[in-house]
Motif scaffolding. Structure first.
Motif, PDB file in Angstrom:
ATOM      1  N   UNK A   1       0.834  -1.215   0.000  1.00 28.94           N
ATOM      2  CA  UNK A   1       0.000   0.000   0.000  1.00 28.94           C
ATOM      3  C   UNK A   1       0.863   1.256   0.000  1.00 28.94           C
ATOM      4  N   UNK A   2       1.903   1.230   0.850  1.00 30.21           N
ATOM      5  CA  UNK A   2       2.796   2.390   0.941  1.00 30.21           C
ATOM      6  C   UNK A   2       3.523   2.623  -0.387  1.00 30.21           C
ATOM      7  N   UNK A   3       4.011   1.517  -0.994  1.00 34.62           N
ATOM      8  CA  UNK A   3       4.729   1.639  -2.268  1.00 34.62           C
ATOM      9  C   UNK A   3       3.828   2.150  -3.386  1.00 34.62           C
ATOM     10  N   UNK A   4       2.582   1.667  -3.403  1.00 37.84           N
ATOM     11  CA  UNK A   4       1.634   2.137  -4.428  1.00 37.84           C
ATOM     12  C   UNK A   4       1.377   3.632  -4.246  1.00 37.84           C
ATOM     13  N   UNK A   5       1.158   4.018  -2.993  1.00 35.94           N
ATOM     14  CA  UNK A   5       0.953   5.438  -2.690  1.00 35.94           C
ATOM     15  C   UNK A   5       2.155   6.275  -3.088  1.00 35.94           C
ATOM     16  N   UNK A   6       3.353   5.676  -2.910  1.00 42.35           N
ATOM     17  CA  UNK A   6       4.593   6.376  -3.285  1.00 42.35           C
ATOM     18  C   UNK A   6       4.638   6.682  -4.774  1.00 42.35           C
ATOM     19  N   UNK A   7       4.190   5.720  -5.604  1.00 40.00           N
ATOM     20  CA  UNK A   7       4.158   5.939  -7.066  1.00 40.00           C
ATOM     21  C   UNK A   7       3.123   7.022  -7.393  1.00 40.00           C
ATOM     22  N   UNK A   8       1.958   6.947  -6.769  1.00 42.02           N
ATOM     23  CA  UNK A   8       0.931   7.977  -7.008  1.00 42.02           C
ATOM     24  C   UNK A   8       1.472   9.370  -6.706  1.00 42.02           C
ATOM     25  N   UNK A   9       2.125   9.457  -5.559  1.00 44.64           N
ATOM     26  CA  UNK A   9       2.662  10.753  -5.121  1.00 44.64           C
ATOM     27  C   UNK A   9       3.708  11.279  -6.099  1.00 44.64           C
ATOM     28  N   UNK A  10       4.607  10.375  -6.536  1.00 45.70           N
ATOM     29  CA  UNK A  10       5.659  10.771  -7.476  1.00 45.70           C
ATOM     30  C   UNK A  10       5.042  11.228  -8.797  1.00 45.70           C
ATOM     31  N   UNK A  11       3.976  10.545  -9.236  1.00 44.87           N
ATOM     32  CA  UNK A  11       3.314  10.918 -10.497  1.00 44.87           C
ATOM     33  C   UNK A  11       2.561  12.243 -10.359  1.00 44.87           C
ATOM     34  N   UNK A  12       2.043  12.471  -9.174  1.00 44.57           N
ATOM     35  CA  UNK A  12       1.288  13.703  -8.896  1.00 44.57           C
ATOM     36  C   UNK A  12       2.194  14.939  -8.990  1.00 44.57           C
ATOM     37  N   UNK A  13       3.491  14.730  -8.707  1.00 41.65           N
ATOM     38  CA  UNK A  13       4.456  15.835  -8.673  1.00 41.65           C
ATOM     39  C   UNK A  13       4.529  16.633  -9.964  1.00 41.65           C
ATOM     40  N   UNK A  14       4.217  15.998 -11.080  1.00 41.11           N
ATOM     41  CA  UNK A  14       4.366  16.688 -12.364  1.00 41.11           C
ATOM     42  C   UNK A  14       3.502  17.949 -12.403  1.00 41.11           C
ATOM     43  N   UNK A  15       2.394  17.923 -11.659  1.00 42.78           N
ATOM     44  CA  UNK A  15       1.497  19.089 -11.678  1.00 42.78           C
ATOM     45  C   UNK A  15       2.134  20.305 -10.998  1.00 42.78           C
TER      46      UNK A  15
END
Length: 302
Positions: A102-116
Motif C-alpha cells: 500500500x505504501x509503495x503504491x501510494x509512493x508511485x501515485x505521489x511521485x506521479x502527482x508531482x508533475x502538476x
C-alpha cells in the motif's frame, strides 16, 4: 518550448499512476494472476516507464539546465517508485494486500502527482531553486541566533550535568573574544539571507526566458546560489566552541567569495536593471565589511 512536453509528461505520469494501481490490485490477494495476465501487466508497466523517460529526453536542453534537472528528478522518482513497488510485490506472500505494498503504491501515485507542481519554465525553476536555498539559510541563521542568545553555553539543550562531568570545560563555552568574532560571522550569514532574498525577488520580477542567453544567465545564477547554503552550514559548524579561529576565517572567506560571485553574476545579468544596482553594491560592501572584521580578529592565526 516546454509546454507541449509538459502536457505529454502529465499524460505519461497519469498512465504510469494507473498502471501502478492495476499492478497492485492484480497482486492484492488470491487467486493467482495467470501467466498471460502477468506478461501483459509487466509489458504495460514497462511501456509506461519508457514513455515517461522518453518525454524527459524530448525536453530540449536549451530550455534550461535548472528546469531539466527538476524534471529529471521527478522522472527518477517515478521510476524508482515503480521499482520499489515491483520488488515489494515480488517479496510479499499473496494472502492479502500488505502494508508495504500500500505504501509503495501510494509512493508511485505521489511521485506521479508531482508533475502538476513542476515549474513551467526556467525562470520558475530558478526561482524555486533559490527559494529552497533561502529556506535552508534562514534555518541555519535562526539556529545560530538561538544558540548565541541562550547565554554562554550553546550546548545547554543537549548536555546534562549529571551525565557529563565536564560542564566547567572551557570547550563548551564562548569567550568574549569568540563572541566578537562570531558577531561578524553572523553579519555574513545575514548578508547571505538578504542576498538570496533579493536575488529571488529580481528573478521573479525581471527574469525572462525569451533567448538562450537569458536562460543561461538564470542557470548561472542558480548554480552559484546553490553554493551559498552549504557554505553557510560549514561556517555555522565551525562557530561552535571550542572555536578554531583559523577554520572560522577560512569558512568565512569561502562564503564571502561565493556571495561576491552571486552578486557579480546578478549585476551583469538581465535580471538587474539599473534601479536594482543599489542593493547589489550595498550587500557587496556588507560582505567586505564583515570579512575585513573577521580578518582583523583572526590576524594572529596566520
Amino acid at each position: 518550448p516546454f509546454a507541449p512536453v509538459e502536457s505529454f509528461l502529465g499524460q505519461t505520469f497519469k498512465v504510469t499512476s494507473q498502471e501502478a494501481t492495476k499492478l497492485s490490485l492484480a497482486f492484492s490477494g488470491p487467486p493467482l494472476t495467470s501467466a498471460e495476465d502477468c506478461r501483459k501487466l509487466s509489458e504495460d508497466v514497462q511501456n509506461a516507464i519508457l514513455a515517461v523517460a522518453t518525454v524527459y529526453y524530448w525536453l530540449p536542453k536549451g530550455q534550461g539546465t535548472t528546469l531539466r534537472k527538476m524534471v529529471r528528478d521527478a522522472t527518477t522518482e517515478v521510476v524508482e517508485g515503480m521499482i520499489q513497488l515491483t520488488e515489494t510485490i515480488l517479496s510479499a506472500p499473496l494472502e492479502s494486500l500488505s502494508q508495504e505494498q500500500l505504501i509503495s503504491t501510494g509512493g508511485v501515485w505521489e511521485a506521479c502527482e508531482q508533475v502538476s507542481s513542476l515549474p513551467r519554465d526556467n525562470q520558475a525553476a530558478v526561482a524555486s531553486a533559490l527559494a529552497a536555498c533561502l529556506g535552508v539559510v534562514k534555518d541555519a541563521l535562526e539556529e545560530m541566533e538561538h544558540a548565541l542568545v541562550e547565554g554562554q553555553d550553546p550546548y545547554s539543550d543537549i548536555m546534562e550535568d549529571e551525565e557529563l562531568g565536564f560542564r566547567g570545560n572551557r570547550d563548551t563555552y564562548w569567550s568574549e573574544a569568540d563572541r566578537k568574532l562570531l558577531s561578524s560571522c553572523m553579519g555574513l550569514m545575514k548578508a547571505s539571507k538578504a542576498c538570496l532574498k533579493k536575488v529571488l525577488g529580481v528573478v521573479k520580477a525581471y527574469g525572462k526566458v525569451d533567448s538562450p542567453e537569458q536562460i543561461a544567465q538564470l542557470d548561472d545564477l542558480a548554480d552559484i546560489a546553490n553554493e551559498i547554503s552549504p557554505s553557510v552550514d560549514e561556517l555555522a559548524l565551525s562557530m561552535y566552541p571550542p572555536v578554531n579561529e583559523l577554520a572560522v576565517r577560512l569558512n568565512a572567506a569561502k562564503l564571502a567569495s561565493v556571495l561576491k560571485k552571486v552578486l557579480e553574476i546578478t549585476k551583469t545579468s538581465h535580471v538587474c536593471p539599473p534601479s536594482e544596482e543599489g542593493w547589489v553594491q550595498f550587500l557587496t560592501d556588507a560582505v567586505d565589511h564583515n570579512m575585513n572584521k573577521i580578518k582583523n580578529f583572526t590576524q594572529g592565526q596566520l
